[in-house]
Design an enzyme around this catalytic site. Structure first.
Site, PDB file in Angstrom:
ATOM      1  N   ASP A 113       0.822  -1.212   0.000  1.00 19.22           N
ATOM      2  CA  ASP A 113       0.000   0.000   0.000  1.00 19.22           C
ATOM      3  C   ASP A 113       0.854   1.259   0.000  1.00 19.22           C
ATOM      4  OD1 ASP A 113      -2.377  -1.390  -0.045  1.00 19.22           O
ATOM      5  OD2 ASP A 113      -2.589  -1.425   2.151  1.00 19.22           O
ATOM      6  N   CYS A 114       1.955   1.232   0.739  1.00 18.92           N
ATOM      7  CA  CYS A 114       2.805   2.422   0.809  1.00 18.92           C
ATOM      8  C   CYS A 114       3.824   2.473  -0.328  1.00 18.92           C
ATOM      9  CB  CYS A 114       3.506   2.499   2.165  1.00 18.92           C
ATOM     10  SG  CYS A 114       4.368   0.992   2.655  1.00 18.92           S
ATOM     11  N   TYR A 115       4.135   1.316  -0.903  1.00 17.65           N
ATOM     12  CA  TYR A 115       5.041   1.248  -2.046  1.00 17.65           C
ATOM     13  C   TYR A 115       4.364   0.464  -3.167  1.00 17.65           C
ATOM     14  CZ  TYR A 115       8.834   2.813   1.041  1.00 17.65           C
ATOM     15  OH  TYR A 115       9.629   3.527   1.894  1.00 17.65           O
TER      16      TYR A 115
END
Length: 360
Positions: A113-115
């Site tokens: 989700d963050c990368y």
């Protein structure tokens, strides 16, 4: 300094000489590049990466990676023809970058989700990398084996090809120019020592892997077996491809030849005496890489001086054997001379180590 100590003695030599510069240029397998490619648009946490088809280790964080000098290219054309032969590897990637050439990077990720980004391809030069450091866990061996082969067939090693029946003896050091021979008990070298590394400025981080501070020694304090090593690092953007060369060892694999030099401050008569080391003083062990070395406990067949090795021929077990250097003495001398000019002309300063290399 060898001549100065021989002619004037250590007392007068210590008064006359402030600094002795040293140098070596030799294959140093335990070398690599620690780098960061920066985020390029959509954020990515790289899990696999190659540079010119050479795998890098990316199990660090986000876009931090480490590429080793001995890692071969995945699709090396030489390996297709001769299994086990590699023409190009991590050491060549490092040489390409410091020489201003373009390197092709491929990266992949499982995505989070963050990368969220999963794939990336780009061409970069050294100037495009926000962080690129030469990081070498083990460089500058204080002494090392002379490799011979008592086997009945030619063998291919990290010391180069060795002919059967003691027909060549391969060695690697710059002798009296070699940094740690000039300070055998590490009185001036340790964490924070400023050095010449790859044509730029580097630093000693501490003892290298396989550091052996307590080998057998001569009366002059010189080790007669593989001994001290250093862990070093330096900013690659100030380095020079002349002093970092990718190496392909026939039948063995890839490596990196590294130019490394250390200034030794002559603080007292004891250090003057050590820096007066000559090639005749240095005794190196001869070991059989045909049978003994692969078993993990190579016997010492004999000891020879570095002066004998440089002469082109040694005598062992009643045979005269041709000697073959892996170290460039010419470039080793150039390292020492360049470091001297930096000190005299460019304000290169000497630093006191915060923690000396272990000596016992």
């Amino acid at each position: 300094m060898t001549k100065a100590v021989a002619e004037m003695g250590k007392v007068e030599a210590a008064k006359e000489v402030d600094v002795v510069t040293t140098g070596t240029f030799s294959p140093m397998c335990s070398s690599g590049m620690l780098f960061n490619i920066g985020q390029r648009g959509e954020a990515m946490r790289v899990s696999q990466m190659t540079l010119n088809d050479v795998p890098a280790y990316s199990g660090l964080a986000a876009v931090d990676s480490l590429i080793g000098a001995t890692e071969p290219a995945l699709d090396d054309p030489l390996n297709k023809v001769y299994p086990g032969e590699f023409k190009y590897g991590g050491g060549h990637v490092i040489e390409d970058l410091v020489s201003g050439r373009t390197v092709h990077i491929t990266a992949s990720s499982y995505g989070t989700d963050c990368y969220p980004r999963r794939n990336l391809e780009l061409d970069v030069k050294l100037e495009d990398l926000p962080f690129a450091q030469l990081f070498n866990p083990r460089n500058g061996y204080q002494n090392y084996n002379v490799a011979v082969n008592m086997n009945g067939r030619i063998i291919y090693t990290y010391m180069g090809p060795l002919k059967p029946g003691l027909r060549n003896a391969n060695f690697a050091t710059s002798g009296c120019l070699s940094p740690l021979f000039n300070d055998p008990y590490f009185r001036t070298i340790g964490l924070g020592t400023k050095i010449f590394l790859g044509g730029g400025v580097g630093w000693v981080l501490g003892p290298g892997t396989q550091h052996n501070p307590a080998p057998p020694r001569t009366e002059r304090g010189l080790p007669t077996r593989p001994a001290g090593t250093m862990m070093v690092r330096g900013e690659m953007k100030g380095m020079n491809g002349r002093f970092l060369r990718g190496v392909s060892m026939l039948g063995y694999g890839c490596s990196l030849a590294v130019g490394l030099g250390i200034p030794i401050p002559v603080l007292n008569e004891e250090i003057a005496w050590y820096t007066g080391v000559s090639d005749e003083d240095i005794m190196m062990p001869v070991k059989d890489y045909g049978e003994d070395y692969p078993k993990g406990s190579p016997r010492v067949l004999g000891e020879v001086s570095f002066a004998e090795l440089r002469s082109g021929e040694i005598e062992l077990m009643g045979k005269k054997i041709q000697t073959v250097p892996l170290t460039s003495y010419t470039l080793s001398l150039e390292v020492a001379e360049t470091l001297k000019s930096w000190i005299l002309e460019q304000g290169f300063t000497l630093t006191a180590p915060q923690e000396l290399l272990p000596s016992s």
